[in-house]
Design an enzyme around this catalytic site. Structure first.
Site, mmCIF file in Angstrom:
data_model
loop_
_atom_site.group_PDB
_atom_site.id
_atom_site.type_symbol
_atom_site.label_atom_id
_atom_site.label_comp_id
_atom_site.label_asym_id
_atom_site.label_seq_id
_atom_site.Cartn_x
_atom_site.Cartn_y
_atom_site.Cartn_z
ATOM 1 N N HIS A 1 3.182 1.486 11.496
ATOM 2 C CA HIS A 1 2.010 1.370 12.555
ATOM 3 C C HIS A 1 1.999 2.632 13.619
ATOM 4 C CE1 HIS A 1 1.745 -2.888 11.052
ATOM 5 N NE2 HIS A 1 2.938 -3.216 11.614
ATOM 6 N N CYS B 1 -8.793 1.758 7.072
ATOM 7 C CA CYS B 1 -7.906 2.108 6.041
ATOM 8 C C CYS B 1 -8.350 1.727 4.291
ATOM 9 C CB CYS B 1 -6.378 1.684 5.842
ATOM 10 S SG CYS B 1 -5.695 1.866 4.549
ATOM 11 N N GLU C 1 0.080 -1.082 16.201
ATOM 12 C CA GLU C 1 -0.715 -0.051 15.781
ATOM 13 C C GLU C 1 -1.772 0.432 16.941
ATOM 14 O OE1 GLU C 1 -2.938 0.001 12.109
ATOM 15 O OE2 GLU C 1 -4.620 1.128 13.366
ATOM 16 N N SER D 1 1.963 -5.357 3.016
ATOM 17 C CA SER D 1 3.432 -5.330 3.553
ATOM 18 C C SER D 1 4.180 -6.357 2.524
ATOM 19 C CB SER D 1 3.443 -5.413 5.067
ATOM 20 O OG SER D 1 2.887 -6.691 5.245
ATOM 21 N N CYS E 1 0.870 -1.222 -0.196
ATOM 22 C CA CYS E 1 -0.113 0.118 -0.046
ATOM 23 C C CYS E 1 1.094 1.199 -0.169
ATOM 24 C CB CYS E 1 -0.871 0.123 1.374
ATOM 25 S SG CYS E 1 0.064 0.135 2.827
ATOM 26 N N ASN F 1 -3.109 -7.437 8.101
ATOM 27 C CA ASN F 1 -3.851 -7.539 6.867
ATOM 28 C C ASN F 1 -3.729 -8.655 6.079
ATOM 29 O OD1 ASN F 1 -2.489 -6.745 4.368
ATOM 30 N ND2 ASN F 1 -1.521 -5.634 6.181
HETATM 31 S S1 SF4 Z 1 -2.948 2.521 7.277
HETATM 32 FE FE1 SF4 Z 1 -1.635 0.555 6.894
HETATM 33 S S2 SF4 Z 1 -2.474 -0.401 5.104
HETATM 34 FE FE2 SF4 Z 1 -3.140 1.520 5.171
HETATM 35 S S3 SF4 Z 1 -2.105 2.787 3.817
HETATM 36 FE FE3 SF4 Z 1 -1.471 3.054 5.868
HETATM 37 S S4 SF4 Z 1 0.058 1.170 6.179
HETATM 38 FE FE4 SF4 Z 1 -1.102 0.939 4.398
#
Ligand code: SF4
Length: 286
Positions: A75, A195, A127, A266, A15, A225
């Site tokens: 995170h 997200c 996170e 990731s 991402c 995820n």
């Molecule tokens: S919240 Fe996590 S999954 Fe979403 S863009 Fe940010 S790092 Fe990527």
């Protein structure tokens, strides 16, 4: 099993938040020969070992850091940890994802406005640990509502989510919490901190799973995820979560015609391509 079709999900892999974090650390690593991360920078061993080759070391405890540059993972971390780093006068490369940062700000705002905060998420995930710090004293993290009944319910309650949870599970959670707390709470505020990058990967994975007779989900076994992608696909079709191509077993492909490939946020592009190549070498088609 010749000529099976191998199809990649229309959204998969890195991402923007992870890509941004890795670029920031690579840039910092070229200018400083001593850079450390507290825990893995992302939940993927391939990424961590690639960074290690560039001189980025990983430590698990704050007291293992001595006068170095420290990188904060995408995170994010709690405000307490941030101020500890400042006290130690460490140079900080903060790669906290902007979406995680918004969730932290939402948690802080709720706490400041007198709300008790409930976080829908895994209490042990980095996170969520960070979010709990921003959400103030008494905040709790839960995935199943356990603990809410014993929570000293305030008049005002705020709910937000770990960014990588799914829409459907967050909605279910809110419904179940509402039924528990409505008789105690005067104001219930729900903040959507999910997200969209994660949602897009989940929707694309589900769409592909419905057309496939085998799904491979590529990513770290400890990546939240990635696990959620596998959990979403499993009820639909035979699904395997693998970190590298080496984990693929030839017999999984037996009798399969449509093989889907997806990957967590990731997971580096190289890992996805290696999986596709391995599937082809086991008899998958184009
Ligand atoms: S919240 Fe996590 S999954 Fe979403 S863009 Fe940010 S790092 Fe990527």
């Amino acid at each position: 099993m010749p000529n099976a079709e191998i199809v990649k999900a229309r959204e998969l892999g890195f991402c923007f938040g992870v890509r941004r974090a890795i670029q920031m650390i690579e840039k910092a690593a070229t200018g400083h020969n001593s850079i450390v991360t507290l825990g893995p920078i992302v939940h993927n061993r391939l990424v961590v070992s690639k960074l290690a080759k560039m001189g980025v070391k990983m430590v698990n405890e704050l007291d293992q850091i001595q006068g170095e540059t420290i990188a904060i993972a995408s995170h994010g971390v709690s405000p307490e940890l941030l101020s500890q780093l400042q006290t130690q006068k460490l140079r900080v490369v903060d790669t906290t994802c902007p979406i995680v940062r918004s969730a932290q700000k939402a948690a802080k705002k709720l706490a400041k406005s007198g709300f008790g905060v409930v976080i829908f998420g895994e209490a042990t995930h980095p996170e969520v640990k960070g979010l709990l710090g921003w959400a103030g004293n008494g905040a709790i993290a839960t995935l199943d509502g356990e603990g809410i009944a014993s929570f000293n319910l305030p008049h005002r309650l705020g709910i937000l989510s770990q960014t990588t949870q799914s829409h459907s599970q967050f909605t279910e959670f809110i419904n179940s919490i509402a039924s528990i707390v409505f008789s105690h709470v005067q104001e219930l505020r729900i903040i959507n901190t999910l997200c969209e990058e994660t949602q897009k990967r989940q929707e694309a994975a589900l769409e592909l799973a419905r057309k496939s007779d085998l799904m491979t989900v590529v990513g770290g076994h400890n990546s939240a995820n990635t696990q959620h992608l596998a959990e979403a696909c499993s009820p639909i079709v035979e699904t395997h979560l693998i970190e590298t191509a080496a984990e693929i077993e030839k017999n999984w492909l037996s009798g399969k015609q449509h093989i889907g490939v997806t990957a967590g946020a990731s997971t580096p592009d190289e890992a996805i391509e290696e999986v596709v190549l391995k599937l082809k070498s086991f008899g998958g088609g184009n």
